[in-house]
Design a protein around this motif. Structure first.
Motif, PDB file in Angstrom:
ATOM      1  N   ILE A 118       0.843  -1.205   0.000  1.00 22.41           N
ATOM      2  CA  ILE A 118       0.000   0.000   0.000  1.00 22.41           C
ATOM      3  C   ILE A 118       0.875   1.251   0.000  1.00 22.41           C
ATOM      4  CG2 ILE A 118      -1.601   1.339   1.425  1.00 22.41           C
ATOM      5  CD1 ILE A 118      -2.837  -1.429   2.202  1.00 22.41           C
ATOM      6  N   GLN A 122       0.201   3.278  -3.285  1.00 24.69           N
ATOM      7  CA  GLN A 122      -0.800   4.324  -3.090  1.00 24.69           C
ATOM      8  C   GLN A 122      -0.274   5.597  -2.447  1.00 24.69           C
ATOM      9  OE1 GLN A 122      -4.462   2.839  -1.323  1.00 24.69           O
ATOM     10  NE2 GLN A 122      -4.050   0.796  -2.104  1.00 24.69           N
ATOM     11  N   LEU A 123       0.833   5.505  -1.725  1.00 25.17           N
ATOM     12  CA  LEU A 123       1.316   6.682  -0.997  1.00 25.17           C
ATOM     13  C   LEU A 123       2.772   6.959  -1.330  1.00 25.17           C
ATOM     14  CD1 LEU A 123      -0.393   5.887   2.427  1.00 25.17           C
ATOM     15  CD2 LEU A 123      -1.108   7.599   0.767  1.00 25.17           C
ATOM     16  N   ILE A 131       2.125   3.535   8.296  1.00 24.76           N
ATOM     17  CA  ILE A 131       1.010   2.600   8.066  1.00 24.76           C
ATOM     18  C   ILE A 131       1.038   1.527   9.146  1.00 24.76           C
ATOM     19  CG2 ILE A 131       0.078   0.830   6.520  1.00 24.76           C
ATOM     20  CD1 ILE A 131       1.040   2.567   4.156  1.00 24.76           C
ATOM     21  N   LYS A 172      -2.551  10.426   6.378  1.00 23.04           N
ATOM     22  CA  LYS A 172      -3.294   9.505   5.508  1.00 23.04           C
ATOM     23  C   LYS A 172      -2.766   8.083   5.687  1.00 23.04           C
ATOM     24  CE  LYS A 172      -4.965   8.923   0.830  1.00 23.04           C
ATOM     25  NZ  LYS A 172      -5.029   9.460  -0.528  1.00 23.04           N
ATOM     26  N   ALA A 173      -1.442   7.938   5.788  1.00 22.53           N
ATOM     27  CA  ALA A 173      -0.837   6.622   6.009  1.00 22.53           C
ATOM     28  C   ALA A 173      -1.307   6.023   7.338  1.00 22.53           C
ATOM     29  CB  ALA A 173       0.687   6.739   5.982  1.00 22.53           C
ATOM     30  N   GLU A 175      -4.113   6.636   8.955  1.00 20.29           N
ATOM     31  CA  GLU A 175      -5.518   6.229   8.825  1.00 20.29           C
ATOM     32  C   GLU A 175      -5.671   4.983   7.962  1.00 20.29           C
ATOM     33  OE1 GLU A 175      -7.643   9.756   7.623  1.00 20.29           O
ATOM     34  OE2 GLU A 175      -6.994  10.820   9.426  1.00 20.29           O
ATOM     35  N   MET A 176      -4.864   4.870   6.902  1.00 23.73           N
ATOM     36  CA  MET A 176      -4.928   3.657   6.068  1.00 23.73           C
ATOM     37  C   MET A 176      -4.504   2.435   6.867  1.00 23.73           C
ATOM     38  SD  MET A 176      -3.660   4.991   2.345  1.00 23.73           S
ATOM     39  CE  MET A 176      -4.391   3.721   1.312  1.00 23.73           C
ATOM     40  N   GLY A 177      -3.479   2.584   7.698  1.00 21.31           N
ATOM     41  CA  GLY A 177      -3.051   1.479   8.548  1.00 21.31           C
ATOM     42  C   GLY A 177      -4.132   1.058   9.527  1.00 21.31           C
ATOM     43  N   GLY A 179      -7.260   1.350   9.071  1.00 17.80           N
ATOM     44  CA  GLY A 179      -8.291   0.697   8.264  1.00 17.80           C
ATOM     45  C   GLY A 179      -7.955  -0.751   7.934  1.00 17.80           C
ATOM     46  N   LEU A 180      -6.678  -1.070   7.826  1.00 19.54           N
ATOM     47  CA  LEU A 180      -6.281  -2.455   7.512  1.00 19.54           C
ATOM     48  C   LEU A 180      -6.722  -3.414   8.604  1.00 19.54           C
ATOM     49  CD1 LEU A 180      -2.686  -1.974   6.069  1.00 19.54           C
ATOM     50  CD2 LEU A 180      -4.793  -2.446   4.814  1.00 19.54           C
ATOM     51  N   LYS A 183     -10.555  -3.833   8.547  1.00 18.10           N
ATOM     52  CA  LYS A 183     -10.953  -4.778   7.500  1.00 18.10           C
ATOM     53  C   LYS A 183     -10.723  -6.214   7.933  1.00 18.10           C
ATOM     54  CE  LYS A 183     -10.084  -1.756   3.572  1.00 18.10           C
ATOM     55  NZ  LYS A 183      -9.178  -1.462   2.438  1.00 18.10           N
TER      56      LYS A 183
END
Length: 186
Positions: A118, A122-123, A131, A172-173, A175-177, A179-180, A183
């Motif tokens: 990711i 993506q980043l 992340i 953003k990184a 928040e993406m982490g 979210g992983l 999920k």
């Protein structure tokens, strides 16, 4: 929460010690008891780097621990070295986009994330560790997001001020982490 024991392990250059420093700084600023023991070896030449962290609401009586509540493994060699820190109550998180094998440990949970993939797709490869920090934050719920962001500002604020786009990228990184793990259902 009595005490959360965290083991972070990866190759030199993956930012394991940076993650640990931000994590314990956030804990300290949040009024928690914290302890951080870095394990430096030849990680700058490609060896495994390990960080042992504890965050608690009460005094931490023993600085060393043999089993982690959360064990994060970011390379195959980290998997080889760190299964000894896992027991039936541990949660293991590993990066399947870097590791070629799955940890074989007697753990409560073994969770695969693709933080490196990711970051690169993506980043930016430079925020891989952030992340992972988000993954850790979401998996433990030991600190608030605001605590981590404040610690990131303390650690990276000068870089953020020089290049404001880095703040947005790192947040953003993070928040993406987070979210992983959401999920993964943890």
């Amino acid at each position: 929460m009595a005490r959360t024991r965290i083991v972070l392990a990866g190759e030199g250059g993956q930012g394991v010690q940076s993650i640990a420093k931000i994590l314990v700084e956030a804990g300290y600023e949040a009024g928690k008891e914290i302890l951080y023991i870095p394990n430096f070896g030849v990680e700058q030449r490609g060896g495994v780097s390990i960080a042992f962290c504890q965050i608690a609401d009460e005094k931490i009586g023993e600085p060393r621990f043999s089993k982690g509540d959360i064990v994060i493994m970011l390379s195959d060699r980290a998997i080889d070295r760190c299964c000894t820190y896992v027991n039936e109550n541990s949660t293991v998180i590993y990066d399947s986009s870097v590791c070629t094998k799955k940890p074989v440990c007697n753990a409560k949970n073994i969770i695969s994330v693709e933080a490196n993939k990711i970051a690169n797709e993506q980043l930016s490869a430079r925020v891989f560790n952030i992340i992972v920090l988000g993954v850790l934050l979401s998996a433990t719920n030991v600190l608030e997001l605001s605590d981590i962001k404040n610690a990131m500002e303390m650690a990276l604020g000068k870089k953020f001020d020089a290049k404001p786009e880095l703040r947005e990228l790192n947040y953003k990184a993070l928040e993406m982490g987070m979210g992983l793990i959401q999920k993964a259902g943890v």
